[in-house]
Design an enzyme around this catalytic site. Structure first.
Site, short mmCIF file in Angstrom:
data_model
loop_
_atom_site.label_atom_id
_atom_site.label_comp_id
_atom_site.label_asym_id
_atom_site.label_seq_id
_atom_site.Cartn_x
_atom_site.Cartn_y
_atom_site.Cartn_z
CE LYS A 118 15.33 29.15 -13.30
NZ LYS A 118 15.05 28.68 -11.96
CE LYS A 200 13.23 36.00 -13.49
NZ LYS A 200 12.78 35.17 -12.42
CE LYS A 203 17.40 34.60 -5.72
NZ LYS A 203 16.23 34.34 -6.43
P1 TYM Z 1 12.76 33.35 -6.92
O1 TYM Z 1 13.79 32.99 -5.90
O2 TYM Z 1 13.21 33.44 -8.33
O3 TYM Z 1 12.10 34.71 -6.53
C1 TYM Z 1 11.50 34.96 -5.27
C2 TYM Z 1 10.30 35.85 -5.44
O4 TYM Z 1 10.70 37.07 -6.07
C3 TYM Z 1 9.90 37.29 -7.23
N1 TYM Z 1 10.73 37.95 -8.25
C4 TYM Z 1 10.43 39.10 -8.85
N2 TYM Z 1 9.38 39.93 -8.74
C5 TYM Z 1 9.39 41.05 -9.50
N3 TYM Z 1 10.37 41.35 -10.37
C6 TYM Z 1 11.43 40.55 -10.54
N4 TYM Z 1 12.41 40.87 -11.39
C7 TYM Z 1 11.50 39.36 -9.75
N5 TYM Z 1 12.40 38.35 -9.65
C8 TYM Z 1 11.91 37.50 -8.74
C9 TYM Z 1 9.47 35.91 -7.68
O5 TYM Z 1 8.31 35.96 -8.47
C10 TYM Z 1 9.24 35.23 -6.36
O6 TYM Z 1 7.96 35.51 -5.85
N6 TYM Z 1 10.33 29.08 -7.64
C11 TYM Z 1 10.43 30.23 -6.77
C12 TYM Z 1 10.69 29.87 -5.32
C13 TYM Z 1 9.72 28.91 -4.72
C14 TYM Z 1 8.38 29.22 -4.35
C15 TYM Z 1 7.86 28.02 -3.78
C16 TYM Z 1 7.61 30.40 -4.41
C17 TYM Z 1 9.96 27.61 -4.39
N7 TYM Z 1 8.84 27.07 -3.83
C18 TYM Z 1 6.55 27.99 -3.27
C19 TYM Z 1 6.30 30.33 -3.92
C20 TYM Z 1 5.78 29.14 -3.36
C21 TYM Z 1 11.56 31.11 -7.25
O7 TYM Z 1 12.48 30.65 -7.89
O8 TYM Z 1 11.52 32.38 -6.80
#
Ligand code: TYM
Length: 336
Positions: A118, A200, A203
Site C-alpha cells: 500500500k 488479488k 475493490k
Molecule cells: P478487506 O476489506 O480488504 O476485505 C474483507 C475480507 O475480504 C477478503 N478478501 C478477499 N478474499 C479472497 N479474494 C480476494 N480477492 C479478496 N479480497 C478481500 C479479505 O481477506 C477480508 O477477509 N483489514 C481488513 C478488515 C479488518 C478486519 C478486522 C478483518 C479490519 N479489522 C478484524 C478481520 C478482523 C481488510 O481490509 O479487509
C-alpha cells in the site's frame, strides 16, 4: 450476547469501507461468515476507521460505510442474533489500539507485506495510520476475545501479528486476551484480478474491469468475465502459472456451483473458452443477483439500517468496555 455464559465460539470479522465489495470479498470472506453465523456468536463490522488510511471525501466515506453495512444485512446476517456495527461507533477500539501499539515492535509492523504494497501504491500519502493499521485490526479482534476470524488469504499475516501481540500481552499480564485462530476457506481465499491474475481482486483497483462488484448489473458481470485475461491454449483445466487466468475462473466457478475441478474439466472437455466464460458468468449472476436485489431493498429503508447499526454498536460497546477496563487496570492506569 454474553461471552462467558455460552460455550459457543466467538467468530469475528470486518470489511473495510473502502469501496463497493467485490466477488473476492464475497467468496473469500462473506460466504464463510454466513455459514459460520448459524452456529456461533458472531460479530461483524464495517471498518471505517481503517478506511481513513486512504484519503477520501467525507461524504464518500459516510455513504460507503452505510452501504457496506446494508450489504452485510443483505447477506442474510441477522442483526438480532449477531452483533453488526460500524467500527467508529465503538471508540474503545482506538483506545485499545493505542495500548497495543506500545506492545508491538516497529520491526514487526514494518514486515507487513500489505503495508509495503500500500505504501508503494499510495507513495504520496504514506501516513502513520497505514503503518499501524494491523495493530488497530488486532484491537478489533482482541477487544471481543474472538476465537475464530474468517478472512481471505491476504489477511493471514495480520492475524499472525494479532496472535503475537495477544501472546506477548498475556505473557506479561496473565490471561487477558483470547489468542485468535484464523479461518481461511479451502477455496476462494484468494480470488484474483480478472485483468492481471497475478494480483488479488481488489475493490480499490483503478481498473473496473479487473473486479466484479457485488452491485454490478448482470450484463456488466458477463462483459467483465468475457474480457477476463486467459491464455492461448483454449483448453479448460487447472494448470500451473501459465493458466493463472483460467485457474481463477475455475475457482470462481467452483465456489459458485459447488463443483470440483475434475467435474468442471469434464463439463468443458472439447469446449472453448467462450462456452466456459458464458457458464462462469451465469454462475456468478445466479449467486449475486439475489444479493443485489436484497441489498437494494434494504438500502432503501435507511431508518431500518441505521436502527440496526445503532443497536449493534450498543451491544458491541458493552463487550468492548469490559475488555478495555481490564486492560487499563492491568497496564497500570490509575483507577478511581
Ligand atoms: P478487506 O476489506 O480488504 O476485505 C474483507 C475480507 O475480504 C477478503 N478478501 C478477499 N478474499 C479472497 N479474494 C480476494 N480477492 C479478496 N479480497 C478481500 C479479505 O481477506 C477480508 O477477509 N483489514 C481488513 C478488515 C479488518 C478486519 C478486522 C478483518 C479490519 N479489522 C478484524 C478481520 C478482523 C481488510 O481490509 O479487509
Amino acid at each position: 450476547m454474553e461471552q462467558t455464559q455460552t460455550d459457543k465460539k466467538t467468530v469475528l470479522s470486518f470489511v473495510q469501507a473502502s469501496g463497493t465489495p467485490t466477488l473476492g470479498n464475497y467468496l473469500g470472506a462473506f460466504k464463510n461468515w454466513h455459514e459460520m453465523a448459524a452456529e456461533n456468536d458472531c460479530i461483524f463490522g464495517v471498518a471505517d476507521l481503517h478506511a481513513l488510511t486512504v484519503r477520501s471525501q467525507p461524504a464518500d466515506l459516510r455513504r460507503r460505510s452505510i452501504e457496506m453495512y446494508a450489504m452485510l444485512l443483505a447477506l442474510g446476517l441477522d442483526p438480532e442474533k449477531n452483533i453488526i456495527f460500524l467500527q467508529s461507533h465503538v471508540q474503545e477500539h482506538a483506545v485499545l489500539a493505542w495500548v497495543l501499539d506500545c506492545y508491538t515492535q516497529f520491526g514487526e509492523a514494518a514486515r507487513m507485506t500489505q503495508f509495503k504494497d500500500k505504501s508503494a501504491r499510495h507513495a504520496d500519502n504514506v501516513n502513520v495510520g497505514l503503518f499501524t493499521y494491523p495493530v488497530l485490526m488486532a484491537a478489533d479482534i482482541l477487544i471481543y476475545k474472538a476465537d475464530k476470524v474468517p478472512v481471505g488469504d491476504d489477511q493471514k499475516q495480520h492475524l499472525e501479528l494479532a496472535r503475537n501481540i495477544a501472546e506477548r500481552f498475556n505473557g506479561i499480564y496473565g490471561d487477558v486476551f483470547t489468542v485468535p485462530e484464523p479461518y481461511i476457506g479451502k477455496r476462494g481465499a484468494k480470488i484474483l484480478s480478472l485483468q492481471e491474475p497475478e494480483k488479488k481482486m481488489s475493490k480499490s483497483d483503478p481498473n473496473a474491469k479487473s473486479f466484479i462488484s457485488l452491485t454490478d448489473p448482470n450484463d456488466v458481470i458477463a462483459k467483465k468475465i468475457k474480457s477476463a485475461v486467459t491464455d492461448s491454449e483454449a483448453r479448460v483445466y487447472f494448470g500451473g502459472e501459465e493458466k493463472k487466468g483460467i485457474n481463477n475462473l475455475m475457482t470462481i466457478y467452483a465456489c459458485c456451483t459447488g463443483m470440483d475441478f475434475a467435474a468442471i474439466e469434464a463439463q468443458f472437455a472439447g469446449k472453448g473458452y467462450g462456452d466456459f466464460k458464458a457458464a462462469v458468468a451465469d454462475a456468478v449472476v445466479a449467486e449475486i443477483e439475489p444479493l443485489r436485489t436484497e441489498y437494494e431493498r434494504i438500502l432503501a429503508d435507511k431508518a431500518y439500517v441505521e436502527a440496526c447499526a445503532k443497536a449493534g454498536a450498543q451491544k458491541a460497546q458493552y463487550l468492548a468496555q469490559k475488555t478495555l477496563r481490564k486492560v487499563m487496570k492491568k497496564v497500570g492506569f490509575y483507577q478511581i
